[in-house]
Write an enzyme that holds these catalytic residues in place. Structure first.
Site, PDB file in Angstrom:
ATOM      1  N   ASN A 142      77.467   4.680 139.183  1.00  0.00           N
ATOM      2  CA  ASN A 142      78.883   5.025 139.212  1.00  0.00           C
ATOM      3  C   ASN A 142      79.322   5.398 140.632  1.00  0.00           C
ATOM      4  O   ASN A 142      78.820   6.371 141.184  1.00  0.00           O
ATOM      5  CB  ASN A 142      79.120   6.197 138.250  1.00  0.00           C
ATOM      6  CG  ASN A 142      80.490   6.804 138.357  1.00  0.00           C
ATOM      7  OD1 ASN A 142      81.436   6.178 138.810  1.00  0.00           O
ATOM      8  ND2 ASN A 142      80.594   8.053 137.928  1.00  0.00           N
ATOM      9  N   TYR A 146      72.683  10.290 126.798  1.00  0.00           N
ATOM     10  CA  TYR A 146      72.733   8.873 127.136  1.00  0.00           C
ATOM     11  C   TYR A 146      72.784   8.027 125.870  1.00  0.00           C
ATOM     12  O   TYR A 146      73.508   7.035 125.811  1.00  0.00           O
ATOM     13  CB  TYR A 146      71.519   8.480 127.988  1.00  0.00           C
ATOM     14  CG  TYR A 146      71.554   9.083 129.363  1.00  0.00           C
ATOM     15  CD1 TYR A 146      72.268   8.472 130.387  1.00  0.00           C
ATOM     16  CD2 TYR A 146      70.888  10.269 129.642  1.00  0.00           C
ATOM     17  CE1 TYR A 146      72.312   9.021 131.654  1.00  0.00           C
ATOM     18  CE2 TYR A 146      70.920  10.830 130.904  1.00  0.00           C
ATOM     19  CZ  TYR A 146      71.638  10.207 131.910  1.00  0.00           C
ATOM     20  OH  TYR A 146      71.686  10.766 133.156  1.00  0.00           O
ATOM     21  N   GLU A 173      83.224  23.372 135.172  1.00  0.00           N
ATOM     22  CA  GLU A 173      84.094  22.822 134.133  1.00  0.00           C
ATOM     23  C   GLU A 173      84.094  23.685 132.884  1.00  0.00           C
ATOM     24  O   GLU A 173      85.139  23.883 132.268  1.00  0.00           O
ATOM     25  CB  GLU A 173      83.671  21.392 133.798  1.00  0.00           C
ATOM     26  CG  GLU A 173      83.967  20.437 134.920  1.00  0.00           C
ATOM     27  CD  GLU A 173      83.641  18.998 134.602  1.00  0.00           C
ATOM     28  OE1 GLU A 173      84.015  18.141 135.413  1.00  0.00           O
ATOM     29  OE2 GLU A 173      83.026  18.714 133.551  1.00  0.00           O
ATOM     30  N   CYS A 216      80.115  11.162 135.390  1.00  0.00           N
ATOM     31  CA  CYS A 216      78.733  10.873 135.028  1.00  0.00           C
ATOM     32  C   CYS A 216      77.900  12.149 134.904  1.00  0.00           C
ATOM     33  O   CYS A 216      76.883  12.156 134.210  1.00  0.00           O
ATOM     34  CB  CYS A 216      78.113   9.912 136.033  1.00  0.00           C
ATOM     35  SG  CYS A 216      78.267  10.425 137.748  1.00  0.00           S
ATOM     36  N   HIS A 217      78.348  13.225 135.534  1.00  0.00           N
ATOM     37  CA  HIS A 217      77.611  14.497 135.460  1.00  0.00           C
ATOM     38  C   HIS A 217      77.655  15.095 134.054  1.00  0.00           C
ATOM     39  O   HIS A 217      76.865  15.977 133.745  1.00  0.00           O
ATOM     40  CB  HIS A 217      78.155  15.493 136.490  1.00  0.00           C
ATOM     41  CG  HIS A 217      79.586  15.847 136.298  1.00  0.00           C
ATOM     42  ND1 HIS A 217      80.616  15.046 136.760  1.00  0.00           N
ATOM     43  CD2 HIS A 217      80.179  16.905 135.686  1.00  0.00           C
ATOM     44  CE1 HIS A 217      81.777  15.602 136.447  1.00  0.00           C
ATOM     45  NE2 HIS A 217      81.537  16.729 135.794  1.00  0.00           N
TER      46      HIS A 217
END
Length: 182
Positions: free
Chosen positions: A134, A111, A169, A142-143
């Site tokens: 979001n 963050y 991912e 956002c993950h």
């Protein structure tokens, strides 16, 4: 009503739950969320567009976004990179969400790093709140934001989904190196 935003909703199964996809009549993605959080999603829409500021009509694959999300879950990670997204939100939130789209697939940042990337290094908490608000999860990734020490922290869809998305991912982003011998 001329000012009423016409939205189209579809749902699709994924390996981690049923996904809601909402698009507008101009072919822009407005919401990606989980059906088990549909009440939160509807509240968000009412806050952003007003109680009677939108209609929500069932549609099959609005804008091709459901197909794109299925492709993402099947390993075509790059398909989400150029999807047209439109969000309400404050100018600050939209700035944070734009920065999220610049985080490469398979990469996580903190963050505080996200706050630095938007040139507001002291706004870490505000960045966290914007990240959590979001409306277009996965596509606006956002993950990919984690705690300062790399721990998985809040995700609107739940930590287990966040863990799965990051593993998906990372695994799909790894491409084997081919060695050619002549």
């Amino acid at each position: 009503m001329a000012d009423t935003l016409r939205l189209f909703i579809d749902r699709t199964d994924t390996p981690i739950g049923e996904l809601v996809v909402i698009a507008d009549s101009d072919g822009r993605l407005r919401v990606v969320d989980w059906t088990d959080h549909e009440a939160r999603l509807l509240l968000l829409l009412r806050r952003q567009y007003g109680e009677h500021g939108f209609t929500l009509d069932p549609a099959r694959d609005p804008g091709g976004f459901t197909t794109a999300m299925i492709a993402y879950f099947n390993g075509d990670l790059g398909i989400i990179d150029d999807l047209p997204v439109e969000t309400a939100g404050t100018p600050f939130q939209r700035k944070v969400w734009a920065a999220l789209r610049d985080i490469p697939c398979g990469v996580t940042i903190s963050y505080s790093e996200l706050a630095r990337r938007i040139d507001q290094p002291s706004a870490v908490r505000a960045v966290g709140l914007a990240n959590g608000a979001n409306p277009v999860g996965i596509v606006v990734p956002c993950h990919r934001v984690v705690g300062a020490n790399g721990t998985l922290t809040g995700y609107g869809g739940g930590i287990e989904r966040k863990r799965w998305l990051l593993a998906h991912e990372t695994k799909a982003a790894i491409t084997p190196q081919l060695s050619l011998t002549l």
